[in-house]
Motif scaffolding. Sequence first.
Motif, PDB file in Angstrom:
ATOM      1  N   ILE A  63       0.840  -1.203   0.000  1.00 33.68           N
ATOM      2  CA  ILE A  63       0.000   0.000   0.000  1.00 33.68           C
ATOM      3  C   ILE A  63       0.873   1.250   0.000  1.00 33.68           C
ATOM      4  CG2 ILE A  63      -1.701   1.317   1.326  1.00 33.68           C
ATOM      5  CD1 ILE A  63      -2.790  -1.435   2.285  1.00 33.68           C
ATOM      6  N   ARG A  64       1.892   1.268   0.834  1.00 31.61           N
ATOM      7  CA  ARG A  64       2.754   2.462   0.952  1.00 31.61           C
ATOM      8  C   ARG A  64       3.507   2.772  -0.340  1.00 31.61           C
ATOM      9  NH1 ARG A  64       3.172   4.536   6.134  1.00 31.61           N
ATOM     10  NH2 ARG A  64       2.299   3.175   7.736  1.00 31.61           N
ATOM     11  N   ARG A  65       3.862   1.749  -1.116  1.00 29.18           N
ATOM     12  CA  ARG A  65       4.592   2.023  -2.351  1.00 29.18           C
ATOM     13  C   ARG A  65       3.714   2.701  -3.396  1.00 29.18           C
ATOM     14  NH1 ARG A  65       5.419  -4.215  -4.169  1.00 29.18           N
ATOM     15  NH2 ARG A  65       3.409  -4.521  -5.182  1.00 29.18           N
ATOM     16  N   GLU A  66       2.395   2.631  -3.242  1.00 33.17           N
ATOM     17  CA  GLU A  66       1.481   3.313  -4.163  1.00 33.17           C
ATOM     18  C   GLU A  66       1.205   4.752  -3.734  1.00 33.17           C
ATOM     19  OE1 GLU A  66       0.627   2.003  -7.012  1.00 33.17           O
ATOM     20  OE2 GLU A  66       1.568   0.085  -6.522  1.00 33.17           O
ATOM     21  N   LEU A  67       1.564   5.103  -2.509  1.00 35.02           N
ATOM     22  CA  LEU A  67       1.300   6.450  -1.991  1.00 35.02           C
ATOM     23  C   LEU A  67       2.263   7.458  -2.595  1.00 35.02           C
ATOM     24  CD1 LEU A  67       0.697   5.728   1.804  1.00 35.02           C
ATOM     25  CD2 LEU A  67      -1.007   5.963  -0.010  1.00 35.02           C
ATOM     26  N   ARG A  68       1.789   8.648  -2.834  1.00 37.68           N
ATOM     27  CA  ARG A  68       2.613   9.755  -3.313  1.00 37.68           C
ATOM     28  C   ARG A  68       2.847  10.775  -2.208  1.00 37.68           C
ATOM     29  NH1 ARG A  68       4.583   6.757  -5.432  1.00 37.68           N
ATOM     30  NH2 ARG A  68       4.200   5.880  -7.467  1.00 37.68           N
ATOM     31  N   VAL A  69       2.549  10.386  -0.965  1.00 42.75           N
ATOM     32  CA  VAL A  69       2.833  11.194   0.217  1.00 42.75           C
ATOM     33  C   VAL A  69       3.590  10.297   1.201  1.00 42.75           C
ATOM     34  CG1 VAL A  69       0.854  12.733  -0.048  1.00 42.75           C
ATOM     35  CG2 VAL A  69       0.608  10.649   1.281  1.00 42.75           C
ATOM     36  N   ALA A  70       4.357  10.918   2.082  1.00 42.90           N
ATOM     37  CA  ALA A  70       5.118  10.141   3.061  1.00 42.90           C
ATOM     38  C   ALA A  70       5.186  10.904   4.376  1.00 42.90           C
ATOM     39  CB  ALA A  70       6.529   9.866   2.543  1.00 42.90           C
ATOM     40  N   GLU A  71       5.445  10.175   5.431  1.00 43.55           N
ATOM     41  CA  GLU A  71       5.590  10.798   6.747  1.00 43.55           C
ATOM     42  C   GLU A  71       6.752  11.784   6.709  1.00 43.55           C
ATOM     43  OE1 GLU A  71       5.988   7.353   9.217  1.00 43.55           O
ATOM     44  OE2 GLU A  71       3.836   6.961   9.224  1.00 43.55           O
ATOM     45  N   GLY A  72       6.523  12.967   7.261  1.00 44.19           N
ATOM     46  CA  GLY A  72       7.545  14.003   7.297  1.00 44.19           C
ATOM     47  C   GLY A  72       7.465  14.987   6.139  1.00 44.19           C
ATOM     48  N   GLU A  73       6.760  14.642   5.066  1.00 42.31           N
ATOM     49  CA  GLU A  73       6.622  15.542   3.918  1.00 42.31           C
ATOM     50  C   GLU A  73       5.533  16.578   4.164  1.00 42.31           C
ATOM     51  OE1 GLU A  73       5.746  13.357   0.374  1.00 42.31           O
ATOM     52  OE2 GLU A  73       7.794  12.622   0.156  1.00 42.31           O
ATOM     53  N   LEU A  74       5.620  17.697   3.431  1.00 49.69           N
ATOM     54  CA  LEU A  74       4.581  18.712   3.502  1.00 49.69           C
ATOM     55  C   LEU A  74       3.283  18.174   2.909  1.00 49.69           C
ATOM     56  CD1 LEU A  74       6.310  22.066   2.457  1.00 49.69           C
ATOM     57  CD2 LEU A  74       5.441  21.426   4.701  1.00 49.69           C
ATOM     58  N   TYR A  75       2.187  18.631   3.450  1.00 51.62           N
ATOM     59  CA  TYR A  75       0.852  18.263   2.971  1.00 51.62           C
ATOM     60  C   TYR A  75       0.713  18.659   1.509  1.00 51.62           C
ATOM     61  CZ  TYR A  75      -4.239  18.147   2.723  1.00 51.62           C
ATOM     62  OH  TYR A  75      -5.532  17.877   2.369  1.00 51.62           O
ATOM     63  N   SER A  76       0.088  17.799   0.705  1.00 55.58           N
ATOM     64  CA  SER A  76      -0.182  18.090  -0.700  1.00 55.58           C
ATOM     65  C   SER A  76      -1.505  17.449  -1.094  1.00 55.58           C
ATOM     66  CB  SER A  76       0.941  17.549  -1.589  1.00 55.58           C
ATOM     67  OG  SER A  76       0.573  17.652  -2.945  1.00 55.58           O
ATOM     68  N   ALA A  77      -2.487  18.278  -1.444  1.00 63.21           N
ATOM     69  CA  ALA A  77      -3.811  17.778  -1.834  1.00 63.21           C
ATOM     70  C   ALA A  77      -3.731  16.981  -3.137  1.00 63.21           C
ATOM     71  CB  ALA A  77      -4.782  18.942  -1.980  1.00 63.21           C
ATOM     72  N   THR A  78      -2.950  17.440  -4.092  1.00 61.91           N
ATOM     73  CA  THR A  78      -2.817  16.734  -5.368  1.00 61.91           C
ATOM     74  C   THR A  78      -2.201  15.359  -5.163  1.00 61.91           C
ATOM     75  OG1 THR A  78      -2.620  18.800  -6.594  1.00 61.91           O
ATOM     76  CG2 THR A  78      -1.775  16.829  -7.665  1.00 61.91           C
ATOM     77  N   ASN A  79      -1.165  15.259  -4.353  1.00 60.76           N
ATOM     78  CA  ASN A  79      -0.524  13.966  -4.107  1.00 60.76           C
ATOM     79  C   ASN A  79      -1.435  13.021  -3.324  1.00 60.76           C
ATOM     80  OD1 ASN A  79       1.705  14.687  -5.557  1.00 60.76           O
ATOM     81  ND2 ASN A  79       2.951  15.196  -3.783  1.00 60.76           N
ATOM     82  N   LEU A  80      -2.287  13.559  -2.462  1.00 55.54           N
ATOM     83  CA  LEU A  80      -3.271  12.723  -1.771  1.00 55.54           C
ATOM     84  C   LEU A  80      -4.257  12.127  -2.769  1.00 55.54           C
ATOM     85  CD1 LEU A  80      -4.252  14.548   1.548  1.00 55.54           C
ATOM     86  CD2 LEU A  80      -3.169  12.331   1.282  1.00 55.54           C
ATOM     87  N   ASN A  81      -4.733  12.935  -3.703  1.00 54.12           N
ATOM     88  CA  ASN A  81      -5.667  12.447  -4.720  1.00 54.12           C
ATOM     89  C   ASN A  81      -5.003  11.407  -5.618  1.00 54.12           C
ATOM     90  OD1 ASN A  81      -7.798  14.022  -3.807  1.00 54.12           O
ATOM     91  ND2 ASN A  81      -7.250  15.733  -5.131  1.00 54.12           N
ATOM     92  N   LYS A  82      -3.737  11.653  -5.991  1.00 51.72           N
ATOM     93  CA  LYS A  82      -3.009  10.675  -6.801  1.00 51.72           C
ATOM     94  C   LYS A  82      -2.843   9.358  -6.039  1.00 51.72           C
ATOM     95  CE  LYS A  82      -0.237  13.836  -9.608  1.00 51.72           C
ATOM     96  NZ  LYS A  82       1.120  14.355  -9.871  1.00 51.72           N
ATOM     97  N   SER A  83      -2.570   9.451  -4.750  1.00 53.45           N
ATOM     98  CA  SER A  83      -2.401   8.255  -3.924  1.00 53.45           C
ATOM     99  C   SER A  83      -3.690   7.445  -3.878  1.00 53.45           C
ATOM    100  CB  SER A  83      -1.981   8.639  -2.502  1.00 53.45           C
ATOM    101  OG  SER A  83      -0.745   9.314  -2.506  1.00 53.45           O
ATOM    102  N   ARG A  84      -4.801   8.122  -3.663  1.00 53.04           N
ATOM    103  CA  ARG A  84      -6.104   7.444  -3.625  1.00 53.04           C
ATOM    104  C   ARG A  84      -6.387   6.754  -4.953  1.00 53.04           C
ATOM    105  NH1 ARG A  84      -8.913  11.552  -2.620  1.00 53.04           N
ATOM    106  NH2 ARG A  84      -8.898  11.410  -0.363  1.00 53.04           N
ATOM    107  N   ASP A  85      -6.132   7.448  -6.058  1.00 51.17           N
ATOM    108  CA  ASP A  85      -6.369   6.882  -7.382  1.00 51.17           C
ATOM    109  C   ASP A  85      -5.474   5.671  -7.642  1.00 51.17           C
ATOM    110  OD1 ASP A  85      -8.256   8.846  -7.827  1.00 51.17           O
ATOM    111  OD2 ASP A  85      -6.927  10.100  -9.055  1.00 51.17           O
ATOM    112  N   ARG A  86      -4.203   5.762  -7.254  1.00 57.03           N
ATOM    113  CA  ARG A  86      -3.274   4.641  -7.472  1.00 57.03           C
ATOM    114  C   ARG A  86      -3.705   3.414  -6.672  1.00 57.03           C
ATOM    115  NH1 ARG A  86       1.875   5.426  -9.605  1.00 57.03           N
ATOM    116  NH2 ARG A  86       2.698   3.853  -8.175  1.00 57.03           N
ATOM    117  N   LEU A  87      -4.174   3.619  -5.446  1.00 56.06           N
ATOM    118  CA  LEU A  87      -4.629   2.485  -4.635  1.00 56.06           C
ATOM    119  C   LEU A  87      -5.876   1.845  -5.245  1.00 56.06           C
ATOM    120  CD1 LEU A  87      -4.051   3.729  -0.991  1.00 56.06           C
ATOM    121  CD2 LEU A  87      -2.919   1.826  -2.141  1.00 56.06           C
ATOM    122  N   LYS A  88      -6.780   2.649  -5.757  1.00 58.30           N
ATOM    123  CA  LYS A  88      -7.988   2.104  -6.387  1.00 58.30           C
ATOM    124  C   LYS A  88      -7.645   1.326  -7.650  1.00 58.30           C
ATOM    125  CE  LYS A  88     -11.285   5.473  -4.631  1.00 58.30           C
ATOM    126  NZ  LYS A  88     -12.191   6.584  -4.969  1.00 58.30           N
TER     127      LYS A  88
END
Length: 180
Positions: A63-88
């Motif tokens: 699951i984590r390898r599909e995420l485009r956000v990581a612990e310690g990184e700045l918040y990013s709405a676009t990367n959150l949406n990309k992460s959700r799409d990649r997991l789906k």
Amino acid sequence: RDINTLTEKFANQGYAYVEINPETSADNKNLLIHLTYDIEKKKQVSFEKIQIVGNSKTRDKVIRRELRVAEGELYSATNLNKSRDRLKRTGYFKEVNFTSSRGGTEDKINLDIKVEEAPTGAISFGVGYSSLENVVGSASISDRNLFGYGYQGVLKFSLGAETRNFRLSFTDPYFLGYPL
């Protein structure tokens, strides 16, 4: 639309709690409307913890390898949406939901990822008739998320009077941790 665009622009720079308020004033003489945006960025926030729940089969690292956000990184709405799409798109899950909560400090945010596993395996059997082979039988078993590691495996065979075909395939979409 402008408010959504501006909110996303600032959210991609780490301002998860930005507030944008449009203010208008009318110029009746020139028939104009003056539009001013009051933007309150607040503090930049970064991800403190990313927790995954609901994955009974699929391993966290898949699951984590599909995420485009990581612990310690700045918040990013676009990367959150990309992460959700990649997991789906993996096809491993029926549902993927992201929720966020305040972290340990004002400039930290926690991300909770709730997934619901989908069936990834398939079994099929078949029987046919051929003028060359007479009766032909076939069977296959496959899984798109073998052992919960995201591996793809297929075992397929067909048997006839003259021929026997066997196929075994194994695919690791992230060979040695790289998407090869």
